[in-house]
Enzyme design. Sequence first.
Site, PDB file in Angstrom:
ATOM      1  N   CYS A   1       0.751  -1.175   0.108  1.00 51.14           N
ATOM      2  CA  CYS A   1       0.025   0.264   0.088  1.00 51.14           C
ATOM      3  C   CYS A   1       0.838   1.288   0.066  1.00 51.14           C
ATOM      4  CB  CYS A   1      -0.993   0.121   1.142  1.00 51.14           C
ATOM      5  SG  CYS A   1      -0.004  -0.346   2.635  1.00 51.14           S
TER       6      CYS A   1
ATOM      7  N   ASP B   1       2.872   2.391   2.263  1.00 53.74           N
ATOM      8  CA  ASP B   1       2.956   2.953   3.734  1.00 53.74           C
ATOM      9  C   ASP B   1       4.307   2.931   4.328  1.00 53.74           C
ATOM     10  OD1 ASP B   1       0.224   3.058   3.552  1.00 53.74           O
ATOM     11  OD2 ASP B   1      -0.174   1.855   5.124  1.00 53.74           O
TER      12      ASP B   1
ATOM     13  N   CYS C   1      -2.635   5.160   5.252  1.00 51.48           N
ATOM     14  CA  CYS C   1      -3.754   5.160   5.310  1.00 51.48           C
ATOM     15  C   CYS C   1      -4.333   5.707   6.644  1.00 51.48           C
ATOM     16  CB  CYS C   1      -4.909   4.132   4.802  1.00 51.48           C
ATOM     17  SG  CYS C   1      -4.171   2.516   5.793  1.00 51.48           S
TER      18      CYS C   1
ATOM     19  N   CYS D   1      -1.880  -2.819   8.815  1.00 51.34           N
ATOM     20  CA  CYS D   1      -1.296  -1.488   9.573  1.00 51.34           C
ATOM     21  C   CYS D   1      -0.991  -1.801  11.161  1.00 51.34           C
ATOM     22  CB  CYS D   1      -2.599  -0.595   9.480  1.00 51.34           C
ATOM     23  SG  CYS D   1      -3.171  -0.181   7.942  1.00 51.34           S
TER      24      CYS D   1
END
Lengths: 223, 133
Positions: free
Chosen positions: B37, B39, B63, B106
């Site tokens: 993603c 991140d 995110c 996450c």
Amino acid sequence: MAHSFARVDPSLCWNCRESLSESDLCTSCVKIQPIGHETDFFSILGLPVRLTIDLSELTERFHAKSRLFHPDYHRLEDGKEQDISLNNAALVNQAFKTLRDPFERALYYLDLTGPHHSPQGQKTALPPDLLMEIMELKESLEEQAESEGAAGAFQRLSGKIREAEAAVLEKMAELDGIPEGTDRALLLSFRASLGRGLEYRKYLKSIERDLKTRTTPARGQTV
Amino acid sequence: MAYSDKVIDHYNNPRNMGSFEKTEDNVGTGIVGAPECGDVMKLQLKINDAGVIEEAKFKTFGCGSAIASSSLATEWVKGKTIEEALQIKNTDIVQELNLPPVKIHCSVLAEDAIKGAINDYKTKKGQKENVQA
């Protein structure tokens, strides 16, 4: 796709049971043959499993397979053949889309040829200093976009992306050039290096996406 | 997919956002990334000589769930000893923030960042002691 085309013996035609001299089409009854879902994208398009491919050859193969399998050419045939045509055409499209993009192709290649069933899979973590560099780059690009406008920031980032992509393409050619029977550890280190290069590029592309959404003019500012 | 209220709260009012000077002796820095993603999460801990985490700061590109996970992590580690902080599991973060399955990575990132920061601190300390010895 709901249909599965598991055949008792894939070397025989599903229709007339004659043995197949080519995998796509039966030469005795002229029926197209289903592509199995386990067939890899390179084989689907009749290409060797390699990182570097000739794009014009790829396109040519894609067109030839599409002419053979496209549902438009099988409209008047019975249900089973229409199903095979639809299934094959979808796989051919998917194979072409994946192999056409060198970075998608490299990811697919690493996945296809990699050591399977390992819990870590192909995950290659970037070293912390590189992650830090990515973070700092993103911050400085955002500052630049804020202070002097997005154009300069995009230009700087595009330069970085071009460099990263050139490095990946070079690694792909290198890996193709490694002769068979080379030391496994060396091969793995080349693969890991390619994986890291792809990952680094992915981060840069995600910065690019972020920067785009951030700098889309939201307010009707007049300077 | 809807974010939970807690995620939204951390996202809108992130706690302890910022940086410490990473070269300082009593600062441990953990930086981890999730390429799927894009991140990147940086978590820094200021640790005193008794091994207690006095301050924590984070910077995260990602995110809402990634920001909330790191924000929560900094809140949780403050005042804990190194050993206590190492007990924090990503599943605790998932529970607290009510993260959906697609966002579990996450919380893994946040756990890894805590561990990375503590490792960095320990390495720094070890090196210093070696030099002094």
